[in-house]
Design a protein around this motif. Structure first.
Motif, PDB file in Angstrom:
ATOM      1  N   TYR A  99       0.516  -1.114  -0.194  1.00  0.00           N
ATOM      2  CA  TYR A  99      -0.111  -0.006   0.523  1.00  0.00           C
ATOM      3  C   TYR A  99       0.978   0.975   0.239  1.00  0.00           C
ATOM      4  O   TYR A  99       1.861   1.346   0.583  1.00  0.00           O
ATOM      5  N   LEU A 100       0.117   2.694  -0.013  1.00  0.00           N
ATOM      6  CA  LEU A 100       0.270   3.555  -0.759  1.00  0.00           C
ATOM      7  C   LEU A 100       1.787   3.983   0.716  1.00  0.00           C
ATOM      8  O   LEU A 100       3.287   4.519   0.032  1.00  0.00           O
ATOM      9  N   ARG A 149       1.294  10.030  -4.824  1.00  0.00           N
ATOM     10  CA  ARG A 149      -0.364  10.323  -5.111  1.00  0.00           C
ATOM     11  C   ARG A 149      -0.249  11.464  -5.998  1.00  0.00           C
ATOM     12  O   ARG A 149      -1.411  10.948  -7.209  1.00  0.00           O
ATOM     13  N   TYR A 150       1.035  12.342  -6.220  1.00  0.00           N
ATOM     14  CA  TYR A 150       1.238  13.128  -7.272  1.00  0.00           C
ATOM     15  C   TYR A 150       1.175  12.301  -8.837  1.00  0.00           C
ATOM     16  O   TYR A 150       1.216  13.127  -9.389  1.00  0.00           O
ATOM     17  N   LEU A 165      -0.177   1.082 -10.994  1.00  0.00           N
ATOM     18  CA  LEU A 165      -0.578   1.520  -9.404  1.00  0.00           C
ATOM     19  C   LEU A 165      -2.204   0.587  -9.318  1.00  0.00           C
ATOM     20  O   LEU A 165      -2.805   1.310 -10.114  1.00  0.00           O
ATOM     21  N   GLN A 166      -2.829   0.139  -8.685  1.00  0.00           N
ATOM     22  CA  GLN A 166      -4.482   0.035  -8.800  1.00  0.00           C
ATOM     23  C   GLN A 166      -4.469   0.734  -7.173  1.00  0.00           C
ATOM     24  O   GLN A 166      -3.852   0.491  -6.262  1.00  0.00           O
ATOM     25  N   ASP A 200       5.739  -7.160  -7.524  1.00  0.00           N
ATOM     26  CA  ASP A 200       6.629  -7.768  -8.702  1.00  0.00           C
ATOM     27  C   ASP A 200       6.945  -6.955  -9.186  1.00  0.00           C
ATOM     28  O   ASP A 200       7.362  -6.785 -10.225  1.00  0.00           O
ATOM     29  N   ASP A 201       6.115  -5.877  -9.484  1.00  0.00           N
ATOM     30  CA  ASP A 201       5.611  -4.160 -10.398  1.00  0.00           C
ATOM     31  C   ASP A 201       6.544  -3.344  -9.296  1.00  0.00           C
ATOM     32  O   ASP A 201       6.522  -2.025  -9.812  1.00  0.00           O
ATOM     33  N   LEU A 202       7.317  -3.593  -8.431  1.00  0.00           N
ATOM     34  CA  LEU A 202       7.727  -2.534  -7.264  1.00  0.00           C
ATOM     35  C   LEU A 202       9.013  -1.407  -8.150  1.00  0.00           C
ATOM     36  O   LEU A 202       9.051  -0.297  -8.371  1.00  0.00           O
ATOM     37  N   ALA A 203       9.183  -2.239  -9.343  1.00  0.00           N
ATOM     38  CA  ALA A 203      10.450  -1.710 -10.336  1.00  0.00           C
ATOM     39  C   ALA A 203      10.083  -0.045 -11.016  1.00  0.00           C
ATOM     40  O   ALA A 203      10.334   1.082 -10.847  1.00  0.00           O
ATOM     41  N   PHE A 204       9.125   0.086 -10.811  1.00  0.00           N
ATOM     42  CA  PHE A 204       7.744   1.630 -11.764  1.00  0.00           C
ATOM     43  C   PHE A 204       8.726   1.772 -10.644  1.00  0.00           C
ATOM     44  O   PHE A 204       8.621   2.890 -11.416  1.00  0.00           O
TER      45      PHE A 204
END
Length: 121
Positions: free
Chosen positions: A5-6, A21-22, A32-33, A45-49
């Motif tokens: 989470y954020l 958020r910006y 981000l979902q 698995d998407d932390l690279a972005f």
């Protein structure tokens, strides 16, 4: 796959949640979902972005250029040349910053030595 989470993502990336958020509002974190309660999260698995966004931002790349880079990533291998050129440009910028910092360190070391000698007398 674990959801991050954020607030957790902000800690991992060492930035404020508001910055995330910006960046999300600017389309800079494409993976981000939102969950059923509308809380933002990203899969582990998407932390690279987001890591890429933060790293490129630290190099001095503008958000507009980061968005362009991410758009190229989404295009896949057909945009490798454009991404390579962007990375080369950022490398040059960072190397110039490094050179400036090295000059600053040398100046500080010179002054430190000068003052140390005067204090030692």
């Amino acid at each position: 796959m674990d959801k991050i989470y954020l607030n957790e993502l902000a800690k991992i990336l060492k930035i404020n949640e508001s910055a995330l958020r910006y960046y999300d509002s600017r389309g800079l974190i494409p993976k981000l979902q939102r969950d059923k309660n509308n809380y933002r999260f990203i899969l582990e698995d998407d932390l690279a972005f987001p890591k890429t966004v933060i790293c490129l931002k630290k190099t001095g790349m503008s958000l507009k250029e980061i968005k362009k880079y991410l758009d190229f990533v989404e295009q896949g291998d057909s945009s490798i040349k454009q991404r390579y050129e962007m990375i080369l440009k950022q490398e040059n910028i960072v190397l110039n910053k490094l050179k400036d910092i090295q000059e600053q360190i040398e100046f500080i070391e010179y002054k430190k030595g000068l003052y140390f000698k005067k204090l030692d007398k």
